[in-house]
Design a protein around this motif. Structure first.
Motif, PDB file in Angstrom:
ATOM      1  N   GLU A 105       1.691   0.014  -4.703  1.00  0.00           N
ATOM      2  CA  GLU A 105       2.922  -0.091  -5.483  1.00  0.00           C
ATOM      3  C   GLU A 105       3.160  -1.555  -5.810  1.00  0.00           C
ATOM      4  OE1 GLU A 105       7.686   0.926  -5.213  1.00  0.00           O
ATOM      5  OE2 GLU A 105       6.399   1.305  -3.487  1.00  0.00           O
ATOM      6  N   THR A 112      -9.441   5.505  -8.522  1.00  0.00           N
ATOM      7  CA  THR A 112     -10.188   6.626  -7.956  1.00  0.00           C
ATOM      8  C   THR A 112     -11.677   6.325  -8.035  1.00  0.00           C
ATOM      9  OG1 THR A 112      -8.470   8.107  -8.757  1.00  0.00           O
ATOM     10  CG2 THR A 112     -10.510   9.133  -8.026  1.00  0.00           C
ATOM     11  N   THR A 117      -3.252   3.452  -9.291  1.00  0.00           N
ATOM     12  CA  THR A 117      -4.175   4.316  -8.540  1.00  0.00           C
ATOM     13  C   THR A 117      -5.580   4.092  -9.050  1.00  0.00           C
ATOM     14  OG1 THR A 117      -2.448   6.001  -8.333  1.00  0.00           O
ATOM     15  CG2 THR A 117      -4.714   6.700  -7.900  1.00  0.00           C
ATOM     16  N   TRP A 153      -1.930   4.126 -14.138  1.00  0.00           N
ATOM     17  CA  TRP A 153      -0.681   3.417 -13.867  1.00  0.00           C
ATOM     18  C   TRP A 153       0.471   4.401 -14.028  1.00  0.00           C
ATOM     19  CZ3 TRP A 153       1.115  -0.630 -11.607  1.00  0.00           C
ATOM     20  CH2 TRP A 153       2.424  -1.020 -11.835  1.00  0.00           C
ATOM     21  N   THR A 176      -5.349   3.019   2.554  1.00  0.00           N
ATOM     22  CA  THR A 176      -5.613   1.920   1.619  1.00  0.00           C
ATOM     23  C   THR A 176      -5.311   0.606   2.319  1.00  0.00           C
ATOM     24  OG1 THR A 176      -5.076   3.269  -0.304  1.00  0.00           O
ATOM     25  CG2 THR A 176      -5.021   0.888  -0.592  1.00  0.00           C
ATOM     26  N   VAL A 199       3.130   2.288  -9.766  1.00  0.00           N
ATOM     27  CA  VAL A 199       2.046   2.572  -8.821  1.00  0.00           C
ATOM     28  C   VAL A 199       0.711   2.547  -9.559  1.00  0.00           C
ATOM     29  CG1 VAL A 199       1.087   4.293  -7.237  1.00  0.00           C
ATOM     30  CG2 VAL A 199       3.557   3.966  -7.365  1.00  0.00           C
ATOM     31  N   GLN A 222      -4.198   3.445  -3.623  1.00  0.00           N
ATOM     32  CA  GLN A 222      -2.926   3.364  -4.338  1.00  0.00           C
ATOM     33  C   GLN A 222      -2.095   2.214  -3.796  1.00  0.00           C
ATOM     34  OE1 GLN A 222      -1.038   7.257  -3.923  1.00  0.00           O
ATOM     35  NE2 GLN A 222      -1.249   7.508  -6.129  1.00  0.00           N
ATOM     36  N   SER A 262       0.830  -1.192   0.000  1.00  0.00           N
ATOM     37  CA  SER A 262       0.000   0.000   0.000  1.00  0.00           C
ATOM     38  C   SER A 262       0.873   1.254   0.000  1.00  0.00           C
ATOM     39  CB  SER A 262      -0.901  -0.013   1.230  1.00  0.00           C
ATOM     40  OG  SER A 262      -1.659   1.165   1.283  1.00  0.00           O
TER      41      SER A 262
END
Length: 187
Positions: A108, A184, A182, A134, A82, A180, A106, A77
């Motif tokens: 990693e 939303t 993400t 990404w 998260t 990473v 998010q 995380s």
């Protein structure tokens, strides 16, 4: 001649073996009758031998087979709120769940081994995913899903309690080198 008469004589004698103290067929025929402490020492030695053999065969195989591909080493995380959960997955697939209170999750991802062909994310509690991005190791952003259209190999399915995101085929090319991810949610 005298020797064969003795053997014949012994064989013809009725012998009650259960009356002999400490008799077992093995100790009788082998001519060996260990003491209890000798039996315990022999048992310990045998258990130690069996355990060391099993460990010497299984531990190296386990270390070689799964140390580098453990999902716990591949995903972590990025944002404090998260929550990352692990899902069971078939071989060569990575599956986990992301939950967030803020609406932005998010994680990693470390570089993925070539044998991984599918990454599946459960997104419980998300109401309407509006964007999936990404960011690779060089800082370049790629939009995988913009709320309506997704790249090839990206599928997002609405479920009663959230969404399920599956990345495969050409979408795996983005993830392969690490970066990473993400997600939303529209709030």
């Amino acid at each position: 001649m005298a020797r064969s008469r003795v053997v014949c004589l012994l064989m013809s004698m009725p012998l009650k073996l259960n009356e002999i103290d400490g008799f077992t067929p093995v100790t009788y025929f082998a001519g060996y009758n260990p003491t209890p402490s000798q039996r315990q020492a022999k048992d310990r030695a045998m258990r130690t031998l069996i355990l060391s053999t099993v460990l010497s065969l299984t531990v190296p195989a386990g270390l070689l087979g799964c140390a580098s591909t453990s999902p716990h080493n591949l995903v972590q995380s990025v944002v404090a709120d998260t929550h990352l959960g692990w899902q069971t997955a078939p071989e060569n697939q990575l599956a986990f769940s992301l939950a967030t209170a803020s609406g932005v999750a998010q994680v990693e991802l470390q570089p993925l081994p070539e044998e991984f062909t599918v990454v599946t994310l459960e997104l419980p509690g998300m109401q309407k995913v509006e964007n999936i991005q990404w960011e690779n190791e060089e800082g370049k952003f790629t939009t995988l899903y913009d709320g309506e259209v997704s790249l090839e190999g990206v599928s997002i399915q609405s479920r009663g309690h959230g969404y399920r995101l599956q990345l495969q085929l050409s979408a795996m090319d983005y993830l392969r080198d690490g970066g990473v991810l993400t997600v939303t949610d529209q709030r």
